[in-house]
Write an enzyme that holds these catalytic residues in place. Structure first.
Site, mmCIF file in Angstrom:
data_model
loop_
_atom_site.group_PDB
_atom_site.id
_atom_site.type_symbol
_atom_site.label_atom_id
_atom_site.label_comp_id
_atom_site.label_asym_id
_atom_site.label_seq_id
_atom_site.Cartn_x
_atom_site.Cartn_y
_atom_site.Cartn_z
ATOM 1 N N CYS A 117 0.823 -1.219 0.000
ATOM 2 C CA CYS A 117 0.000 0.000 0.000
ATOM 3 C C CYS A 117 0.860 1.272 0.000
ATOM 4 O O CYS A 117 1.682 1.473 0.890
ATOM 5 C CB CYS A 117 -0.899 -0.018 1.235
ATOM 6 S SG CYS A 117 -1.775 1.525 1.486
ATOM 7 N N THR A 137 -8.968 0.227 6.253
ATOM 8 C CA THR A 137 -7.768 0.554 5.475
ATOM 9 C C THR A 137 -6.513 0.595 6.345
ATOM 10 O O THR A 137 -6.580 0.773 7.562
ATOM 11 C CB THR A 137 -7.927 1.935 4.795
ATOM 12 O OG1 THR A 137 -8.212 2.903 5.806
ATOM 13 C CG2 THR A 137 -9.034 1.929 3.769
ATOM 14 N N TYR A 155 -4.903 6.414 -9.221
ATOM 15 C CA TYR A 155 -6.157 5.669 -8.958
ATOM 16 C C TYR A 155 -7.296 6.218 -9.827
ATOM 17 O O TYR A 155 -8.149 5.462 -10.300
ATOM 18 C CB TYR A 155 -6.531 5.739 -7.468
ATOM 19 C CG TYR A 155 -5.641 4.854 -6.610
ATOM 20 C CD1 TYR A 155 -5.972 3.528 -6.368
ATOM 21 C CD2 TYR A 155 -4.454 5.336 -6.076
ATOM 22 C CE1 TYR A 155 -5.151 2.698 -5.616
ATOM 23 C CE2 TYR A 155 -3.622 4.526 -5.325
ATOM 24 C CZ TYR A 155 -3.976 3.200 -5.096
ATOM 25 O OH TYR A 155 -3.154 2.387 -4.354
ATOM 26 N N GLU A 173 -5.518 8.084 8.616
ATOM 27 C CA GLU A 173 -5.269 8.908 7.418
ATOM 28 C C GLU A 173 -3.761 9.132 7.311
ATOM 29 O O GLU A 173 -3.155 9.827 8.135
ATOM 30 C CB GLU A 173 -6.052 10.229 7.559
ATOM 31 C CG GLU A 173 -5.709 11.299 6.543
ATOM 32 C CD GLU A 173 -5.733 10.829 5.104
ATOM 33 O OE1 GLU A 173 -6.687 10.134 4.701
ATOM 34 O OE2 GLU A 173 -4.772 11.144 4.368
ATOM 35 N N SER A 174 -3.168 8.562 6.265
ATOM 36 C CA SER A 174 -1.705 8.566 6.164
ATOM 37 C C SER A 174 -1.084 9.962 6.207
ATOM 38 O O SER A 174 -0.028 10.155 6.805
ATOM 39 C CB SER A 174 -1.269 7.854 4.884
ATOM 40 O OG SER A 174 -1.765 8.531 3.751
ATOM 41 N N TRP A 196 -7.732 -6.894 4.248
ATOM 42 C CA TRP A 196 -6.470 -7.164 4.948
ATOM 43 C C TRP A 196 -6.700 -8.183 6.063
ATOM 44 O O TRP A 196 -7.694 -8.088 6.790
ATOM 45 C CB TRP A 196 -5.899 -5.884 5.565
ATOM 46 C CG TRP A 196 -5.500 -4.857 4.552
ATOM 47 C CD1 TRP A 196 -6.178 -3.713 4.236
ATOM 48 C CD2 TRP A 196 -4.317 -4.861 3.730
ATOM 49 N NE1 TRP A 196 -5.494 -3.008 3.269
ATOM 50 C CE2 TRP A 196 -4.345 -3.684 2.948
ATOM 51 C CE3 TRP A 196 -3.235 -5.733 3.582
ATOM 52 C CZ2 TRP A 196 -3.350 -3.369 2.028
ATOM 53 C CZ3 TRP A 196 -2.237 -5.413 2.667
ATOM 54 C CH2 TRP A 196 -2.294 -4.247 1.902
HETATM 55 N N1 GSH Z 1 -6.796 7.945 2.667
HETATM 56 C C1 GSH Z 1 -6.230 6.776 3.147
HETATM 57 C C2 GSH Z 1 -6.214 5.697 2.081
HETATM 58 C C3 GSH Z 1 -5.689 4.385 2.570
HETATM 59 C C4 GSH Z 1 -6.053 3.241 1.617
HETATM 60 O O1 GSH Z 1 -6.851 3.420 0.689
HETATM 61 N N2 GSH Z 1 -5.474 2.055 1.846
HETATM 62 C C5 GSH Z 1 -5.826 0.888 1.038
HETATM 63 C C6 GSH Z 1 -4.614 0.078 0.655
HETATM 64 S S1 GSH Z 1 -3.635 0.866 -0.554
HETATM 65 C C7 GSH Z 1 -6.669 -0.064 1.864
HETATM 66 O O2 GSH Z 1 -6.308 -0.382 2.984
HETATM 67 N N3 GSH Z 1 -7.772 -0.550 1.299
HETATM 68 C C8 GSH Z 1 -8.582 -1.553 1.942
HETATM 69 C C9 GSH Z 1 -9.886 -1.751 1.230
HETATM 70 O O3 GSH Z 1 -10.133 -1.076 0.223
HETATM 71 O O4 GSH Z 1 -10.668 -2.583 1.711
HETATM 72 C C10 GSH Z 1 -4.838 7.138 3.620
HETATM 73 O O5 GSH Z 1 -4.149 7.900 2.922
HETATM 74 O O6 GSH Z 1 -4.448 6.671 4.672
#
Ligand code: GSH
Length: 300
Positions: free
Chosen positions: A64, A125, A184, A141-142, A97
């Site tokens: 990720c 996420t 994306y 939030e990253s 995950w």
């Molecule tokens: N806005 C969030 C986005 C995080 C995100 O989209 N992570 C993805 C992995 S790249 C995720 O965990 N997705 C899980 C899912 O869609 O179920 C951040 O920047 O922290």
């Protein structure tokens, strides 16, 4: 007896297209123009004062790009001992995950989110910063987690100095929509127009950054900042994944001399390479994003 080829093609195209639309709606909802709509992160808490060693736990997945931001800040600030880490892995059949092995009696990250907030229904996420003393999620939030790691944890390295704050935010405001989320927008576009818009934006912005990097080492001059870390994690995945799987295919980063030099400079900073795993990135993206790659084949 086989059906006539024309019938087969027309049936499979319609069937396949409708399945693709249904799966994309789950994976990546879009507006009525076919543009991907990313949902906002729900946990936006902060840390008061100085963080205590071992208190805050970081949950990530190696593929990720958003989690990678937090992993890099933890690494280059030398916080590996201070912030315990859990690496989750994606589950190919359910697309979420999972913990391996089970943690907190949870086998999935979604269960862990609901343990913290029983009515949580949004996506589970990574990255996720968890307070193991209060047993609650601090932030998912990253862009905010990396500021917390930079500002509330020990270490002399300041990746968000007050003197560069304005410039860093200007870069972030350009790079997030055009590049970090831009790839994306390209890959999850539902229409040709939405795809083209996103794709052109990416390469206009890369061209602009290429020019800036001809005269300086990093985005804000000679010192590395959070803006570079945010750009790096997308660039690192670009040629192997976004160029092909997401159709960001006007050029590769390898075709930009200054961006290539920049990518390799950051990769070669102490402890950064240990956070980078391109094979895992490829395996997860090509394996997980089923509607974009139904065969599951991972390119060499
Ligand atoms: N806005 C969030 C986005 C995080 C995100 O989209 N992570 C993805 C992995 S790249 C995720 O965990 N997705 C899980 C899912 O869609 O179920 C951040 O920047 O922290």
């Amino acid at each position: 007896m086989n059906p006539p080829k024309t019938l087969l093609i027309s049936f499979v195209r319609t069937f396949w297209h409708n399945f693709w639309l249904t799966m994309m709606q789950q994976l990546a909802p879009s507006d009525d123009q076919g543009k991907y709509q990313r949902s906002a992160s729900q946990f936006r808490g902060t840390i008061e004062g100085n963080a205590e060693s071992g208190r805050y736990h970081l949950y990530v997945g190696m593929s990720c790009p958003w989690a990678h931001r937090a992993l890099i800040v933890r690494a280059i600030k030398g916080l590996q001992e201070f912030i315990p880490l859990t690496i989750l892995v994606p589950n190919a059949s359910t697309g979420g995950w999972v913990f391996q092995p089970v943690q907190h009696d949870c086998s999935t990250l979604a269960q862990f989110y609901r343990l913290n907030q029983p009515n949580y229904r949004a996506k589970a996420t990574v990255p996720l910063l968890w307070d193991s003393w209060q047993k609650q999620i601090v932030n998912n939030e990253s862009s905010e987690i990396i500021k917390l790691l930079n500002g509330h944890f020990p270490g002399d390295l300041d990746l968000y100095p007050a003197s560069l704050e304005k410039e860093i935010e200007q870069w972030n405001a350009k790079i997030y929509p055009a590049i970090n989320n831009g790839v994306y927008l390209c890959g999850f576009a539902r229409t040709q127009a939405a795809y083209q818009d996103a794709c052109q934006q990416i390469f206009q912005t890369l061209d602009e950054i290429e020019l800036v990097l001809s005269g300086q080492r990093y985005l804000c001059g000679e010192s590395l900042t959070l803006a570079d870390i945010r750009l790096f994690t997308t660039l690192f995945r670009f040629d192997a994944v976004y160029y092909s799987l997401f159709k960001c295919s006007i050029k590769r980063i390898a075709d930009y001399p200054n961006l290539s030099r920049y990518l390799s400079d950051i990769y070669n900073l102490p402890d950064v390479a240990a956070t980078c795993n391109l094979e895992q990135v490829k395996k997860d993206y090509y394996g997980q994003l089923f509607p974009l790659n139904p065969s599951g084949i991972v390119p060499l």
